[in-house]
Design a protein around this motif. Sequence first.
Motif, PDB file in Angstrom:
ATOM      1  N   LEU A 179       0.805  -1.207  -0.269  1.00  0.00           N
ATOM      2  CA  LEU A 179       0.232  -0.079   0.005  1.00  0.00           C
ATOM      3  C   LEU A 179       0.665   1.370   0.148  1.00  0.00           C
ATOM      4  O   LEU A 179       0.082   1.663  -0.148  1.00  0.00           O
ATOM      5  CB  LEU A 179      -0.755  -0.196   1.344  1.00  0.00           C
ATOM      6  N   LYS A 190      -8.457   0.949   3.175  1.00  0.00           N
ATOM      7  CA  LYS A 190      -8.444  -0.733   2.332  1.00  0.00           C
ATOM      8  C   LYS A 190      -9.216  -1.405   3.066  1.00  0.00           C
ATOM      9  O   LYS A 190     -10.021  -2.259   2.860  1.00  0.00           O
ATOM     10  CB  LYS A 190      -6.543  -1.190   2.248  1.00  0.00           C
ATOM     11  N   GLU A 239      -6.944  -6.161   1.149  1.00  0.00           N
ATOM     12  CA  GLU A 239      -8.366  -5.517   2.117  1.00  0.00           C
ATOM     13  C   GLU A 239      -8.929  -6.586   2.978  1.00  0.00           C
ATOM     14  O   GLU A 239      -9.107  -5.341   4.198  1.00  0.00           O
ATOM     15  CB  GLU A 239     -10.414  -5.895   1.347  1.00  0.00           C
TER      16      GLU A 239
END
Length: 339
Positions: A179, A190, A239
């Motif tokens: 990320l 996320k 996620e």
Amino acid sequence: MKDNVLILAIESSCDETACSVIENGRNILSNIISSQIEIHKEYGGVVPEVASRKHIENISDVVNEAIIKANVSCDQIDAVAVTYGPGLVGALLVGVNYAKGLSYAWNKPLIGVNHIEGHICANFIENKDLEPPFVCLVASGGHTHLIYINDYGKYEIMGKTRDDAAGEAFDKVARAIGLGYPGGPLIEKKAKEGNETAINFPRAVIDEDTLDFSFSGLKSAVLNYIHNKQQKNEEIIAEDVAASFQQAVVDVLVMKTMKAAKLKNCKTVALAGGVASNSSLREALEKECKKNNYVFLKPSSILCTDNAAMIGCAAYYKYLKKEFSDASLNAIPNLKLAD
């Protein structure tokens, strides 16, 4: 003592160059922040030497902008305050030396402020009627502390991290799942798309007799999960990793904070620090406080990040007690809030 005390405060402990003019500790006249996030993104974290150089480049402009926006002159300033620790030593030195120069040139008292104390005091700015005592969770990239504020300037450390700070763990996990930096906001974003119960990451309690935190085991558990998935050539749902990791952090922070409040029989609980802007943490802690009929307080997001207004607030209460520093004030990177 004059009716209106104006303090010019400087904050440069990490990668934000900030200056604020604050009136009577709680009224912000200006709060200028120059962030280096975009510069450090390419390195995946703050590079101390780069941060120090940018502080040197930015500090004069930031201070001048704060004075202009506050619409005050140096003659009206009653004291100059500055963060002198904890933080990156090179970054701290830029602010400390600039503040000492202003103090000398303007013939104004100098006030050294602990960065963690500043974060706590952000709650006084946000909540004008707040008075001690209260319990505060300070969670940021460098610190995770549970603190009982008995009175202005009187602090009891009830618990602190034994390894990684909460924000540091966010940064490392964000990097692991690709990320980038800074990890906190990216993980939070996320996580909104993921399932917080998808992966059962550990909640480190250490033992029942301490309010200390430990996030290194959780960080390792996330890294091990990712490596195992990679070795088996299985899909990693970023996620779900983000949501499950975030929930594990929030669960421990909330549990320990509520325990601290109950131990002190304290009905007011506050948040502070960069991680305090995390919506899941704010919502979970507020929910628990409502359940126990506690007052829950949190600063706005701009006061959660490193800023100089919070330093000016802390300095105001030192000013009232005439707790001034002299020209020997130095940067202390590992400065403690209390023994």
